[in-house]
Write an enzyme that holds these catalytic residues in place. Structure first.
Site, PDB file in Angstrom:
ATOM      1  N   ASP A  28      -5.199 -65.871 -49.986  1.00  0.00           N
ATOM      2  CA  ASP A  28      -3.945 -65.129 -50.109  1.00  0.00           C
ATOM      3  C   ASP A  28      -3.985 -63.803 -49.363  1.00  0.00           C
ATOM      4  O   ASP A  28      -4.854 -62.963 -49.589  1.00  0.00           O
ATOM      5  CB  ASP A  28      -3.617 -64.898 -51.590  1.00  0.00           C
ATOM      6  CG  ASP A  28      -3.355 -66.210 -52.302  1.00  0.00           C
ATOM      7  OD1 ASP A  28      -2.510 -66.981 -51.810  1.00  0.00           O
ATOM      8  OD2 ASP A  28      -4.014 -66.480 -53.318  1.00  0.00           O
ATOM      9  N   ARG A  88       2.461 -53.922   8.311  1.00  0.00           N
ATOM     10  CA  ARG A  88       1.169 -54.585   8.538  1.00  0.00           C
ATOM     11  C   ARG A  88       1.286 -56.040   8.101  1.00  0.00           C
ATOM     12  O   ARG A  88       1.533 -56.320   6.921  1.00  0.00           O
ATOM     13  CB  ARG A  88       0.079 -53.862   7.754  1.00  0.00           C
ATOM     14  CG  ARG A  88      -1.336 -54.414   7.974  1.00  0.00           C
ATOM     15  CD  ARG A  88      -2.351 -53.538   7.256  1.00  0.00           C
ATOM     16  NE  ARG A  88      -3.715 -54.050   7.394  1.00  0.00           N
ATOM     17  CZ  ARG A  88      -4.542 -54.285   6.382  1.00  0.00           C
ATOM     18  NH1 ARG A  88      -4.151 -54.048   5.128  1.00  0.00           N
ATOM     19  NH2 ARG A  88      -5.762 -54.729   6.608  1.00  0.00           N
ATOM     20  N   PHE A 141      -3.135 -64.101   5.288  1.00  0.00           N
ATOM     21  CA  PHE A 141      -3.660 -63.059   4.412  1.00  0.00           C
ATOM     22  C   PHE A 141      -2.525 -62.468   3.601  1.00  0.00           C
ATOM     23  O   PHE A 141      -2.313 -62.855   2.452  1.00  0.00           O
ATOM     24  CB  PHE A 141      -4.392 -62.003   5.228  1.00  0.00           C
ATOM     25  CG  PHE A 141      -5.025 -60.902   4.396  1.00  0.00           C
ATOM     26  CD1 PHE A 141      -5.453 -61.125   3.095  1.00  0.00           C
ATOM     27  CD2 PHE A 141      -5.190 -59.624   4.935  1.00  0.00           C
ATOM     28  CE1 PHE A 141      -6.022 -60.119   2.332  1.00  0.00           C
ATOM     29  CE2 PHE A 141      -5.761 -58.611   4.183  1.00  0.00           C
ATOM     30  CZ  PHE A 141      -6.176 -58.856   2.886  1.00  0.00           C
ATOM     31  N   GLN A 158       2.453 -56.490   4.307  1.00  0.00           N
ATOM     32  CA  GLN A 158       2.412 -55.211   3.593  1.00  0.00           C
ATOM     33  C   GLN A 158       3.553 -54.309   4.026  1.00  0.00           C
ATOM     34  O   GLN A 158       3.847 -54.187   5.218  1.00  0.00           O
ATOM     35  CB  GLN A 158       1.079 -54.506   3.852  1.00  0.00           C
ATOM     36  CG  GLN A 158       0.919 -53.170   3.124  1.00  0.00           C
ATOM     37  CD  GLN A 158      -0.462 -52.577   3.303  1.00  0.00           C
ATOM     38  OE1 GLN A 158      -1.425 -53.294   3.576  1.00  0.00           O
ATOM     39  NE2 GLN A 158      -0.584 -51.260   3.151  1.00  0.00           N
ATOM     40  N   ASN A 190      -3.368 -49.901  -1.813  1.00  0.00           N
ATOM     41  CA  ASN A 190      -3.948 -48.619  -2.211  1.00  0.00           C
ATOM     42  C   ASN A 190      -5.025 -48.191  -1.227  1.00  0.00           C
ATOM     43  O   ASN A 190      -5.382 -48.931  -0.302  1.00  0.00           O
ATOM     44  CB  ASN A 190      -4.499 -48.685  -3.646  1.00  0.00           C
ATOM     45  CG  ASN A 190      -5.598 -49.720  -3.806  1.00  0.00           C
ATOM     46  OD1 ASN A 190      -6.486 -49.838  -2.962  1.00  0.00           O
ATOM     47  ND2 ASN A 190      -5.555 -50.467  -4.908  1.00  0.00           N
ATOM     48  N   PHE A 207       2.101 -55.255  -1.179  1.00  0.00           N
ATOM     49  CA  PHE A 207       1.944 -56.407  -0.287  1.00  0.00           C
ATOM     50  C   PHE A 207       2.220 -57.691  -1.060  1.00  0.00           C
ATOM     51  O   PHE A 207       2.194 -57.709  -2.300  1.00  0.00           O
ATOM     52  CB  PHE A 207       0.552 -56.435   0.369  1.00  0.00           C
ATOM     53  CG  PHE A 207      -0.600 -56.611  -0.582  1.00  0.00           C
ATOM     54  CD1 PHE A 207      -1.067 -57.883  -0.937  1.00  0.00           C
ATOM     55  CD2 PHE A 207      -1.242 -55.498  -1.126  1.00  0.00           C
ATOM     56  CE1 PHE A 207      -2.136 -58.035  -1.803  1.00  0.00           C
ATOM     57  CE2 PHE A 207      -2.315 -55.645  -1.994  1.00  0.00           C
ATOM     58  CZ  PHE A 207      -2.766 -56.917  -2.340  1.00  0.00           C
ATOM     59  N   LEU A 235      -9.486 -59.809  -3.830  1.00  0.00           N
ATOM     60  CA  LEU A 235      -8.698 -58.608  -4.125  1.00  0.00           C
ATOM     61  C   LEU A 235      -8.470 -58.395  -5.622  1.00  0.00           C
ATOM     62  O   LEU A 235      -7.940 -57.353  -6.022  1.00  0.00           O
ATOM     63  CB  LEU A 235      -7.339 -58.671  -3.421  1.00  0.00           C
ATOM     64  CG  LEU A 235      -7.370 -58.734  -1.888  1.00  0.00           C
ATOM     65  CD1 LEU A 235      -5.955 -58.713  -1.334  1.00  0.00           C
ATOM     66  CD2 LEU A 235      -8.195 -57.592  -1.310  1.00  0.00           C
ATOM     67  N   HIS A 250      -6.624 -54.553  -6.651  1.00  0.00           N
ATOM     68  CA  HIS A 250      -5.216 -54.267  -6.414  1.00  0.00           C
ATOM     69  C   HIS A 250      -4.400 -54.791  -7.588  1.00  0.00           C
ATOM     70  O   HIS A 250      -4.605 -55.914  -8.046  1.00  0.00           O
ATOM     71  CB  HIS A 250      -4.742 -54.905  -5.112  1.00  0.00           C
ATOM     72  CG  HIS A 250      -5.422 -54.349  -3.898  1.00  0.00           C
ATOM     73  ND1 HIS A 250      -4.927 -53.277  -3.187  1.00  0.00           N
ATOM     74  CD2 HIS A 250      -6.583 -54.703  -3.285  1.00  0.00           C
ATOM     75  CE1 HIS A 250      -5.745 -53.005  -2.176  1.00  0.00           C
ATOM     76  NE2 HIS A 250      -6.759 -53.853  -2.221  1.00  0.00           N
TER      77      HIS A 250
END
Length: 466
Positions: A20, A327, A332, A335, A373, A384, A420, A424
Site C-alpha cells: 500500500d 559551409r 557530412f 551549416q 560550436n 547544421f 559528433l 554538438h
C-alpha cells in the site's frame, strides 16, 4: 542520490516491496505500468524480488501476484511463502492468546478482526470499520469465531477514536500493537515483524542484510528499514520512515520505484528516441524555406529546452532571413545561421554563448538539426543539419561503444555522424522525404576549397508552428 547509496546498491541481491502506497496506491488501487517492468528487469539482472506486507495472502491482489514475486512475506512476517506457494516460515498466534485477546476486546468494547492464512473476519461492522478495512479486504464476513476453524496469525483492533491503546499485562507479555490506521492496530506476536519474515528468506538463500534493499512507507516498515542494508522511502511515506531511509524517492504515481532503481543502477533507464518516432512526439514544427526548397523540422523542447528556445526566438525575430548556408560538405552536413556568412559570427538570444544540452535520447542521425560550436558550451546562432548517407557504420561496434541498439541500427542503415554525439547539441529532426530531398540537393551544390557554395544557398524565412 549520493555516492554512498549507489555503492551500497552494488551489493543488492534481493529487493522487497511493501504494497500500500508503495507498489500500489492504497486509496485507488492504481499500480503504475512501470512496476511490471521493474519486476521483469530486476529478475533479468539476477536479483530476487519479494513483497513484504501486513496483509494476509488473501489480501495480495491478483495484479501483484501476476508479477510472480519470488517470495511473499505476509501478515507482518508471520507467514512466508515462495513462488510455488510453499511455506518458508509459519508462526500463528497460540490459540490461548487469541481467546484471551477476544475476551479483553469484548470487555473493553473494542471491535476486532481475525486474520488467518486463507481467510479474515470481523467481530462486527460499522462505517468506521468499513472505511478502514474494505479498501484492503473488501467484503469480509462477520465471524468472531474464525479461530475455531483456522489458525490465526494476526488480529486487529478498531476504535471509534484514535486511542493510546495498551494491551493488558497478560497479553503484552507475548503480543504487541502496531498501528496501521488512525482507528486500527495490528495485533501481532511480540517478536514478529516484516523484518523477521524477510530474515527467514535471507537465511534460506544464505544472504546477508547488506544484500537486501527494501521499499516502504508506513509504521510497519520501520523494523525492516532498520534490518536492511539499503532502504528507500516512498514520496508519501510518513516522516519517521523517511528519517530512516537511505533515499526518499518519488510518489507511486510518479513511478517512484522505477526512478530509485534506475538511479541506483539496478535496472536500466527506459529510453525513448523521439527521432525514430516523430509522430508520437509533441513539440514545435518549423518550416525552413530556402532558395533550394523547404525543409520541415520537429523540435525537441523537452530534451533541449534552452537550445530550442534560442532557435525559435531567433526565427521569430527574422534573424535568419537572408542568412546563407556558408559551409556545405557532401556526405557530412550543411551549416548555416551566421549573418556574417563567415562561420565566425552570430549571437544567441541570451546575448552570448550558452551551454550544451546533450541528451541520452538524441543523436546526430541523418536529418538531425544540431548546434554548431567552437568547443564545449560555445553555442550561439549557428546550426547544421546532418546529411551523411553512408552505411559504413557497424551496428555491433557502435553498441559495443555505448550507443543504444536502436540508434546503432539507424546509423548503420541510414547514416549520420556518431562521432559528433556529445559534442554538438541535437535539438530537431527532419520530418519527411521531401525535406530529405531538399537536404541532399543542397549538399550536392558546388563549393570552393573552403566548402563555401559557389552560388549562395539562402534561408528565405522560417515559419514556426507551435
Amino acid at each position: 542520490m549520493n555516492t554512498k547509496t549507489k555503492y551500497k546498491a552494488k551489493k543488492i541481491k534481493i529487493v522487497f516491496f511493501d504494497i500500500d502506497d508503495t507498489l500500489r496506491v492504497k486509496d485507488t488501487g492504481f499500480i503504475p505500468p512501470s512496476i511490471e517492468r521493474v519486476f521483469r528487469d530486476l529478475k533479468k539482472a539476477g536479483i530476487k524480488v519479494g513483497i513484504a506486507t501486513g496483509r494476509s495472502p488473501l489480501g495480495v491482489v491478483p495484479e501483484l501476484r501476476a508479477l510472480k514475486p519470488d517470495y511473499l512475506v505476509t501478515i507482518n512476517g508471520a507467514y512466508v511463502e515462495n513462488a510455488k506457494g510453499e511455506a518458508v516460515y509459519s508462526h500463528p498466534i497460540p490459540e490461548a492468546q487469541v481467546q484471551a485477546y477476544k475476551e479483553w476486546a469484548e470487555k473493553e468494547a473494542i471491535a476486532y478482526g481475525l486474520v488467518g492464512k486463507e481467510q479474515a473476519s470481523l467481530s462486527t461492522r460499522s462505517p468506521l470499520i468499513n472505511e478502514a478495512i474494505d479498501i484492503i479486504y473488501p467484503g469480509l464476513e462477520i465471524n468472531p469465531d474464525l479461530d475455531q476453524s483456522e489458525a490465526i496469525y494476526q488480529m486487529w483492533t478498531f476504535e471509534e477514536e484514535e486511542q493510546d491503546l495498551m494491551l493488558p499485562e497478560e497479553l503484552a507479555q507475548d503480543l504487541r500493537l502496531v498501528r496501521w490506521h488512525p482507528n486500527s492496530c495490528d495485533v501481532v506476536i511480540k517478536e514478529m515483524s516484516k523484518a523477521v519474515g524477510v530474515e527467514k528468506v535471507l537465511d534460506s538463500l544464505n544472504l546477508k542484510p547488506e544484500n537486501l534493499l527494501v521499499f516502504g512507507d508506513g509504521l510497519n516498515d520501520l523494523e525492516l528499514f532498520d534490518f536492511a542494508g539499503l532502504a528507500v522511502a516512498m514520496g508519501a511515506a510518513i516522516d519517521s520512515v523517511k528519517d530512516k531511509a537511505d533515499y526518499v524517492t518519488k510518489f507511486v504515481e510518479e513511478d517512484g520505484i522505477e526512478h530509485a532503481l534506475v538511479e541506483m543502477g539496478l535496472i536500466p533507464k527506459l529510453l525513448h528516441f523521439p527521432q525514430l518516432d516523430l509522430d508520437t512526439v509533441e513539440g514545435p514544427v518549423v518550416t525552413l524555406e530556402t532558395n533550394q526548397g523547404s525543409m520541415t523540422i520537429k523540435l525537441f523542447p523537452k530534451h533541449a529546452p534552452k537550445t530550442v528556445a534560442n532557435f525559435l526566438g531567433l526565427a521569430k525575430e527574422a534573424y535568419y532571413e537572408g542568412v546563407t548556408f556558408h559551409r556545405i560538405i557532401e556526405d557530412f552536413m550543411i551549416q548555416g545561421g551566421d549573418p556574417s556568412g563567415t562561420g565566425m559570427g552570430g549571437e544567441s538570444i541570451y546575448g552570448g554563448e550558452f551551454e550544451d544540452e546533450f541528451h541520452e535520447e538524441l543523436y546526430n542521425l541523418r536529418g538531425a538539426l544540431s548546434m554548431a560550436n567552437a568547443g564545449p558550451n560555445t553555442n550561439g546562432s549557428q546550426f547544421f543539419i546532418v546529411q551523411n548517407t553512408g552505411s559504413s557504420y557497424n551496428k555491433k561496434e557502435l553498441v559495443r561503444g555505448g550507443w543504444p541498439a536502436p540508434i546503432a541500427a539507424y546509423y548503420a542503415k541510414t547514416g549520420g555522424t556518431p562521432h559528433l554525439d556529445r559534442r554538438h547539441t541535437v535539438f530537431g529532426q527532419l520530418m519527411d522525404s521531401t525535406s530529405f530531398e531538399v537536404l541532399d540537393k543542397i549538399a550536392h551544390v558546388e563549393v570552393d576549397m573552403m566548402d563555401k557554395p559557389l552560388e549562395p544557398v539562402v534561408i528565405l524565412k522560417i515559419e514556426v508552428e507551435e
